[in-house]
Design a protein around this motif. Structure first.
Motif, PDB file in Angstrom:
ATOM      1  N   GLN A 160       0.603  -1.394  -0.094  1.00 56.22           N
ATOM      2  CA  GLN A 160       0.002   0.062  -0.075  1.00 56.22           C
ATOM      3  C   GLN A 160       0.791   1.059   0.031  1.00 56.22           C
ATOM      4  OE1 GLN A 160      -2.418  -1.048   2.867  1.00 56.22           O
ATOM      5  NE2 GLN A 160      -4.218  -1.950   2.509  1.00 56.22           N
ATOM      6  N   LEU A 161       1.664   1.721   0.898  1.00 52.96           N
ATOM      7  CA  LEU A 161       2.856   2.443   1.505  1.00 52.96           C
ATOM      8  C   LEU A 161       3.428   2.985  -0.735  1.00 52.96           C
ATOM      9  CD1 LEU A 161       4.205   1.408   4.059  1.00 52.96           C
ATOM     10  CD2 LEU A 161       2.957   3.467   3.658  1.00 52.96           C
ATOM     11  N   GLN A 162       4.187   1.117  -0.293  1.00 48.85           N
ATOM     12  CA  GLN A 162       4.563   1.576  -2.217  1.00 48.85           C
ATOM     13  C   GLN A 162       4.031   1.911  -3.609  1.00 48.85           C
ATOM     14  OE1 GLN A 162       7.568   2.711  -3.256  1.00 48.85           O
ATOM     15  NE2 GLN A 162       8.415   0.847  -2.184  1.00 48.85           N
ATOM     16  N   THR A 163       2.597   1.555  -2.897  1.00 45.68           N
ATOM     17  CA  THR A 163       1.993   1.878  -4.519  1.00 45.68           C
ATOM     18  C   THR A 163       1.146   3.417  -4.453  1.00 45.68           C
ATOM     19  OG1 THR A 163       0.791  -0.360  -4.084  1.00 45.68           O
ATOM     20  CG2 THR A 163      -0.786   1.871  -4.811  1.00 45.68           C
ATOM     21  N   LEU A 164       1.006   4.155  -3.350  1.00 52.50           N
ATOM     22  CA  LEU A 164       0.765   5.193  -3.266  1.00 52.50           C
ATOM     23  C   LEU A 164       2.406   6.212  -3.445  1.00 52.50           C
ATOM     24  CD1 LEU A 164      -0.879   7.213  -1.481  1.00 52.50           C
ATOM     25  CD2 LEU A 164      -0.412   6.729   0.639  1.00 52.50           C
ATOM     26  N   THR A 165       2.621   6.199  -3.257  1.00 49.78           N
ATOM     27  CA  THR A 165       4.013   6.626  -3.739  1.00 49.78           C
ATOM     28  C   THR A 165       4.690   6.831  -5.290  1.00 49.78           C
ATOM     29  OG1 THR A 165       5.175   6.342  -1.629  1.00 49.78           O
ATOM     30  CG2 THR A 165       6.613   6.852  -3.516  1.00 49.78           C
ATOM     31  N   ALA A 166       4.214   5.362  -5.833  1.00 46.92           N
ATOM     32  CA  ALA A 166       4.477   5.399  -6.921  1.00 46.92           C
ATOM     33  C   ALA A 166       3.345   6.072  -8.359  1.00 46.92           C
ATOM     34  CB  ALA A 166       4.251   3.643  -6.968  1.00 46.92           C
ATOM     35  N   VAL A 167       1.837   5.996  -6.931  1.00 45.77           N
ATOM     36  CA  VAL A 167       0.978   6.570  -7.852  1.00 45.77           C
ATOM     37  C   VAL A 167       1.477   8.375  -8.129  1.00 45.77           C
ATOM     38  CG1 VAL A 167      -1.709   7.664  -8.151  1.00 45.77           C
ATOM     39  CG2 VAL A 167      -0.447   4.750  -7.667  1.00 45.77           C
ATOM     40  N   VAL A 168       1.639   9.219  -6.740  1.00 44.39           N
ATOM     41  CA  VAL A 168       1.903  10.229  -7.069  1.00 44.39           C
ATOM     42  C   VAL A 168       3.285  10.809  -7.839  1.00 44.39           C
ATOM     43  CG1 VAL A 168       3.152  12.144  -4.901  1.00 44.39           C
ATOM     44  CG2 VAL A 168       1.339  10.102  -4.547  1.00 44.39           C
ATOM     45  N   ALA A 228       6.390  19.536  -3.440  1.00 41.22           N
ATOM     46  CA  ALA A 228       6.356  18.048  -4.354  1.00 41.22           C
ATOM     47  C   ALA A 228       7.198  17.569  -4.684  1.00 41.22           C
ATOM     48  CB  ALA A 228       4.526  17.584  -4.162  1.00 41.22           C
ATOM     49  N   LYS A 229       7.068  17.772  -5.753  1.00 42.04           N
ATOM     50  CA  LYS A 229       8.665  17.600  -6.677  1.00 42.04           C
ATOM     51  C   LYS A 229       9.993  17.157  -5.819  1.00 42.04           C
ATOM     52  CE  LYS A 229       7.282  18.035 -11.211  1.00 42.04           C
ATOM     53  NZ  LYS A 229       7.659  18.749 -12.344  1.00 42.04           N
ATOM     54  N   ALA A 230       9.834  18.155  -4.930  1.00 37.56           N
ATOM     55  CA  ALA A 230      11.654  18.283  -4.541  1.00 37.56           C
ATOM     56  C   ALA A 230      11.550  16.748  -3.379  1.00 37.56           C
ATOM     57  CB  ALA A 230      11.712  19.725  -3.781  1.00 37.56           C
ATOM     58  N   VAL A 231      10.067  16.705  -3.020  1.00 41.94           N
ATOM     59  CA  VAL A 231       9.831  15.680  -1.428  1.00 41.94           C
ATOM     60  C   VAL A 231      10.474  14.003  -2.422  1.00 41.94           C
ATOM     61  CG1 VAL A 231       9.233  15.176  -0.289  1.00 41.94           C
ATOM     62  CG2 VAL A 231       9.305  17.063  -0.024  1.00 41.94           C
ATOM     63  N   VAL A 232       8.972  14.041  -3.097  1.00 44.47           N
ATOM     64  CA  VAL A 232       9.029  12.786  -4.060  1.00 44.47           C
ATOM     65  C   VAL A 232      10.229  12.382  -4.979  1.00 44.47           C
ATOM     66  CG1 VAL A 232       7.497  11.331  -4.738  1.00 44.47           C
ATOM     67  CG2 VAL A 232       6.833  12.885  -3.547  1.00 44.47           C
ATOM     68  N   LEU A 233      10.409  13.141  -6.191  1.00 42.90           N
ATOM     69  CA  LEU A 233      11.346  12.722  -6.907  1.00 42.90           C
ATOM     70  C   LEU A 233      12.997  13.459  -6.538  1.00 42.90           C
ATOM     71  CD1 LEU A 233       8.911  13.924  -9.816  1.00 42.90           C
ATOM     72  CD2 LEU A 233       8.887  11.714  -9.135  1.00 42.90           C
ATOM     73  N   ALA A 234      13.182  13.578  -5.406  1.00 45.83           N
ATOM     74  CA  ALA A 234      14.220  14.110  -4.979  1.00 45.83           C
ATOM     75  C   ALA A 234      15.401  13.023  -5.595  1.00 45.83           C
ATOM     76  CB  ALA A 234      13.878  13.662  -3.195  1.00 45.83           C
ATOM     77  N   HIS A 235      16.414  13.527  -5.576  1.00 46.61           N
ATOM     78  CA  HIS A 235      17.540  12.764  -5.709  1.00 46.61           C
ATOM     79  C   HIS A 235      18.035  12.207  -4.929  1.00 46.61           C
ATOM     80  CE1 HIS A 235      21.232  10.751  -7.733  1.00 46.61           C
ATOM     81  NE2 HIS A 235      21.649  11.281  -6.798  1.00 46.61           N
ATOM     82  N   LEU A 247       3.528   9.020 -10.471  1.00 43.40           N
ATOM     83  CA  LEU A 247       3.782   8.829 -12.151  1.00 43.40           C
ATOM     84  C   LEU A 247       2.506  10.313 -11.871  1.00 43.40           C
ATOM     85  CD1 LEU A 247       2.143   7.244 -13.916  1.00 43.40           C
ATOM     86  CD2 LEU A 247       0.433   6.744 -13.158  1.00 43.40           C
ATOM     87  N   PHE A 248       1.721  10.695 -10.506  1.00 40.62           N
ATOM     88  CA  PHE A 248       0.958  12.406 -10.606  1.00 40.62           C
ATOM     89  C   PHE A 248       1.644  13.191 -11.501  1.00 40.62           C
ATOM     90  CE2 PHE A 248      -1.151  15.966  -9.272  1.00 40.62           C
ATOM     91  CZ  PHE A 248      -2.142  15.881 -10.313  1.00 40.62           C
ATOM     92  N   LEU A 249       2.697  13.249 -10.491  1.00 42.81           N
ATOM     93  CA  LEU A 249       3.882  14.486 -10.576  1.00 42.81           C
ATOM     94  C   LEU A 249       5.170  14.317 -12.437  1.00 42.81           C
ATOM     95  CD1 LEU A 249       5.533  14.093  -7.157  1.00 42.81           C
ATOM     96  CD2 LEU A 249       3.793  16.506  -8.642  1.00 42.81           C
ATOM     97  N   LYS A 250       5.029  13.069 -12.823  1.00 44.02           N
ATOM     98  CA  LYS A 250       5.544  12.835 -13.784  1.00 44.02           C
ATOM     99  C   LYS A 250       4.162  13.141 -15.021  1.00 44.02           C
ATOM    100  CE  LYS A 250       9.543  10.063 -12.094  1.00 44.02           C
ATOM    101  NZ  LYS A 250      10.419   9.058 -12.024  1.00 44.02           N
ATOM    102  N   LYS A 251       3.023  12.410 -15.067  1.00 44.41           N
ATOM    103  CA  LYS A 251       2.504  12.805 -16.219  1.00 44.41           C
ATOM    104  C   LYS A 251       0.794  12.687 -15.761  1.00 44.41           C
ATOM    105  CE  LYS A 251       4.314   8.457 -18.594  1.00 44.41           C
ATOM    106  NZ  LYS A 251       3.219   7.307 -19.345  1.00 44.41           N
ATOM    107  N   PRO A 252       0.623  14.119 -15.200  1.00 41.64           N
ATOM    108  CA  PRO A 252      -0.679  15.261 -15.306  1.00 41.64           C
ATOM    109  C   PRO A 252      -1.522  14.907 -15.426  1.00 41.64           C
ATOM    110  CG  PRO A 252       1.277  16.838 -15.101  1.00 41.64           C
ATOM    111  CD  PRO A 252       1.452  15.392 -15.170  1.00 41.64           C
ATOM    112  N   ASP A 253      -1.102  14.544 -16.643  1.00 44.70           N
ATOM    113  CA  ASP A 253      -2.772  14.767 -17.495  1.00 44.70           C
ATOM    114  C   ASP A 253      -4.143  13.432 -17.513  1.00 44.70           C
ATOM    115  OD1 ASP A 253      -2.094  17.335 -17.971  1.00 44.70           O
ATOM    116  OD2 ASP A 253      -0.621  16.617 -20.096  1.00 44.70           O
ATOM    117  N   SER A 254      -2.961  12.244 -17.816  1.00 40.32           N
ATOM    118  CA  SER A 254      -3.447  11.134 -17.759  1.00 40.32           C
ATOM    119  C   SER A 254      -3.320  10.278 -16.508  1.00 40.32           C
ATOM    120  CB  SER A 254      -2.683  10.189 -18.363  1.00 40.32           C
ATOM    121  OG  SER A 254      -1.329  10.272 -18.323  1.00 40.32           O
ATOM    122  N   SER A 255      -2.841  10.617 -15.043  1.00 39.05           N
ATOM    123  CA  SER A 255      -3.131  10.144 -14.169  1.00 39.05           C
ATOM    124  C   SER A 255      -4.060  10.807 -13.266  1.00 39.05           C
ATOM    125  CB  SER A 255      -1.561   9.733 -13.024  1.00 39.05           C
ATOM    126  OG  SER A 255      -0.961  10.670 -13.088  1.00 39.05           O
TER     127      SER A 255
END
Length: 739
Positions: A484-492, A540-547, A494-502
């Motif tokens: 569940q935790l991994q799904t939640l993070t992965a979907v977020v 959100a991008k800086a946190v979730v998609l951090a290097h 996805l949304f930050l990378k492809k906001p139109d389709s997700s």
């Protein structure tokens, strides 16, 4: 006194035979008594009859009687005193075997009433002309110290032992060292021991030389005792360290594995004081062959050797760099040996032996033992992470294993591929379609979570990422918490990378996670993501998609300080468990002072509970950490002890204070439910998330109005019944607009 049994049965017949006038019949009866005692039958009632047969010239019969006495001395302490005269008489016997047997047995009779009679015979035996008697008497001193330390000190036995280190017989020296070491351990285990305690065994330079002389002449267990003493010695300078190492190196050739490990321990300790690089390399080179020889022992000894080798490799990685093939698993090795060998193979992996290692690991992955197969695949991944040049070959091996379509092989390979992606990001993206094609094979949480992480991490390069993650979103509530935790993070992601389709999938997962999930971790993470996305998508991008930094395999499994400590314990359980001895070895018998301390701890329980209740009340009156508005705390609330009086009116707290709680849930957590401190003050549901309603209209065709639980809503304080209503929703709050 013992009670005579009835005039029938086996014990009665034995009693008659023990009192027979024929010597052979008496001896046969004693043998039958010992046989019965060995299988667990109670023959303590025959104590007086067996005791009568103690005075004999037959050494075998005497040994049997002594064996019986040692077994039943505790249950018949009054009768043991009757044997004292015979013991004392036997210590003057012309036969040294009888003298040694008598003093050994007296030392083993752990009866208080016989201890005082032991001192005079022990004094004589410590000065006996026969070395066999002297070495037996030396160990008897250690046994006596365990029973009554002050008796040993008052009679000067410790000084006699110190003198016996200079004995001409090496076996006497070895037993003396063993006895002094045991006394040293017993003395230092007492918390009040000072450095001037007579039981402390300090090894001086003169003692060192005597130990080194005796080392080559002792029996194998004598050598272990001497080597353990040498390991405790603190060398004065580099020259002395080198001298000790050179004198101990010949012990590597001993046939007994315990002697070899003890010698390795001494070398590893005294190598710290050696500065000459060529000597260090020479010692390390000489250490390898005996360690390899230990691997031809039975499996149990092999495992002990492997655990110690594992520790040694953490300190000296080059120790067995050319011996990889010795650690290849045999078909008949037990699993515990195979697992240790796998770990060591990964430690020894280098570019030189890579091909042999990978072909071996690939072979192991087709074995029938599922646990071993999983660990073999994991070893392939560890090799890829450890050696950059090996990564591509490891990935190809993993792809071959995934092609077998064996469920547990595929799942473990997916987990391993996640680690390879973390080490080498954006390098092996061509593998992703193969992994996604095996989605239906996955049924274990770790494998699912790993694949979800890969999909989320590379969502912008996977065309149908939203469909793949949608599968897990549909079954979100049925999955385990890690998934569940991994799904939640992965979907977020996805949304930050492809906001139109997700839009739809992120809306669904956040709603489900905040409303239907029973894990506080998952709910909290969903709320955090929700607020981040609502207020500041850039953050959100800086946190979730951090290097993230690439992973690496740690060189040691324990801290450097602990590693040094364990290297000083090689050959003991500490080096096998890879834990300090104090974590699994008790301190012996429980003393009266420790019992009193326990009583004092129980007496403090009521006070501790009262203080804990005060802490709960203070927490209830504190501001809500999720409330970002600056408002003064509610006035008029009772505080301190007065607050605990209010709180203790709840059933859970009352039971807890009275100590009558039978419900395991009546702890401090359950008190929150009925404390009345303002947790239930605001019950009116809100239609927006904490005053921020970006999701309500921002997703077009999928309107949404979540109503999170009021107590944990990030925008509403726990005690805020009079909180102002949520501000009206603004059009610019739309997430797509923010992007």
């Amino acid at each position: 006194m013992s009670v005579r049994g009835p005039r029938k049965g086996e014990n009665y017949e034995l009693s008659v035979d023990l009192n027979s006038e024929y010597r052979e019949k008496r001896k046969d009866a004693i043998k039958r008594v010992i046989a019965s005692m060995t299988v667990g039958k109670d023959v303590s009632g025959l104590f007086p009859d067996v005791l009568k047969n103690m005075q004999t010239d037959d050494l075998e019969q005497k040994k049997l009687v002594y064996l019986y006495l040692m077994n039943y001395a505790k249950t018949q302490p009054e009768l043991v005193i009757l044997a004292v005269n015979t013991f004392v008489k036997d210590t003057d016997d012309p036969n040294p075997l009888v003298r040694a047997l008598a003093i050994r047995t007296m030392g083993c009779l752990r009866a208080e009433k016989i201890i005082d009679y032991l001192c005079d015979p022990l004094q004589k035996c410590l000065r006996d002309e026969n070395p066999y008697v002297r070495k037996t008497a030396a160990l008897c001193v250690a046994k006596l110290y365990d029973l009554k330390p002050e008796l040993v000190i008052d009679n000067g036995f410790l000084e006699q032992l110190q003198e016996m280190i200079a004995d001409s017989n090496p076996m006497v020296v070895a037993n003396t060292v063993a006895a002094l070491t045991d006394i040293h351990v017993a003395a230092t285990s007492q918390p009040s021991t000072s450095s001037s305690d007579p039981g402390i065994f300090i090894i001086t330079t003169s003692i060192l030389n005597k130990l080194l002389i005796a080392l080559n002449e002792c029996s194998e267990w004598g050598r272990v005792a001497v080597l353990n003493a040498l390991a405790r010695y603190v060398a004065q300078d580099e020259k002395e360290s080198e001298h000790i190492c050179e004198r101990v190196v010949p012990q590597f050739q001993h046939v007994n594995g315990s002697v070899v490990l003890a010698a390795v321990k001494v070398i590893m300790i005294h190598m710290r004081g050696v500065r000459r690089e060529e000597l260090i390399k020479q010692l390390v080179r000489k250490m390898a062959p005996p360690l390899v020889t230990l691997l031809s022992s039975p499996p149990e000894v092999q495992w002990v050797a492997l655990r110690n080798i594992n520790l040694l490799l953490q300190k000296r990685p080059d120790l067995l760099s050319n011996e990889m093939r010795v650690f290849f698993c045999k078909y008949n090795d037990p699993l515990y040996v195979k697992v240790e060998k796998l770990d060591i193979m990964v430690r020894l992996a280098s570019e030189n032996n890579l091909d042999a290692l990978l072909s071996e690991l690939k072979e192991y992955a087709s074995e029938v033992d599922v646990d071993f197969v999983r660990k073999s695949i994991k070893a392939i991944g560890q090799t890829a992470v450890k050696i950059d040049a090996a990564a591509e070959r490891c990935v190809n091996v993993l792809l071959d294993l995934i092609g077998t379509r064996v469920s547990y092989v595929v799942q473990e390979a997916v987990v391993v591929m996640k680690d390879i992606f973390r080490k080498y990001p954006s390098t092996y993206e061509g593998v992703i379609p193969t992994l996604c094609a095996n989605l239906d094979e996955l049924d274990e949480p770790e494998a699912k979570a790993s694949l979800i992480w890969i999909i989320g991490e590379y969502a912008n390069k996977i065309d149908n990422a939203d469909e793949l993650l949608g599968i897990f979103v549909d079954t979100f509530t049925e999955e385990s918490y890690p998934v569940q935790l991994q799904t939640l993070t992965a979907v977020v992601k996805l949304f930050l990378k492809k906001p139109d389709s997700s839009q739809g999938v992120v809306q669904r997962v956040l709603t489900t996670a905040t409303k239907d999930c029973d894990s506080p971790d998952v709910r909290d993470r969903a709320y955090i993501y929700w607020r981040l996305l609502s207020t500041d998508p850039g953050a959100a991008k800086a946190v979730v998609l951090a290097h993230r930094p690439p992973i690496s395999i740690p060189r040691t499994t324990v801290s450097p300080a602990l590693l040094e400590e364990l290297l000083g314990e090689i050959g003991s359980l500490a080096s096998v468990y890879h834990k300090p001895a104090e974590t699994f070895v008790g301190r012996g018998r429980v003393g009266a002072d420790s019992v009193q301390r326990k009583g004092a701890e129980f007496a403090d329980d009521a006070l501790s509970t009262q203080k804990a209740l005060q802490t709960v009340v203070a927490g209830q009156q504190a501001e809500n950490l999720l409330d970002f508005d600056d408002e003064p705390a509610t006035e008029g609330q009772p505080s301190g002890l007065a607050a605990t009086e209010v709180l203790s009116q709840t059933p859970a707290a009352a039971n807890l204070l009275a100590g009558t709680s039978s419900n395991p849930l009546d702890d401090l957590v359950s008190i929150f439910g009925g404390a009345g401190g303002g947790l239930q003050a605001s019950a009116a549901p809100q239609s927006s998330f904490g005053g921020l309603a970006p999701f309500g209209s921002g997703f077009g065709s999928n309107p949404m109005s979540p109503a999170p639980p009021q107590a944990t809503s990030p925008g509403v304080p726990m005690g805020g019944a009079s909180k102002s209503p949520a501000p009206p929703q603004q059009p610019q709050d739309d997430l797509l607009g923010l992007f």
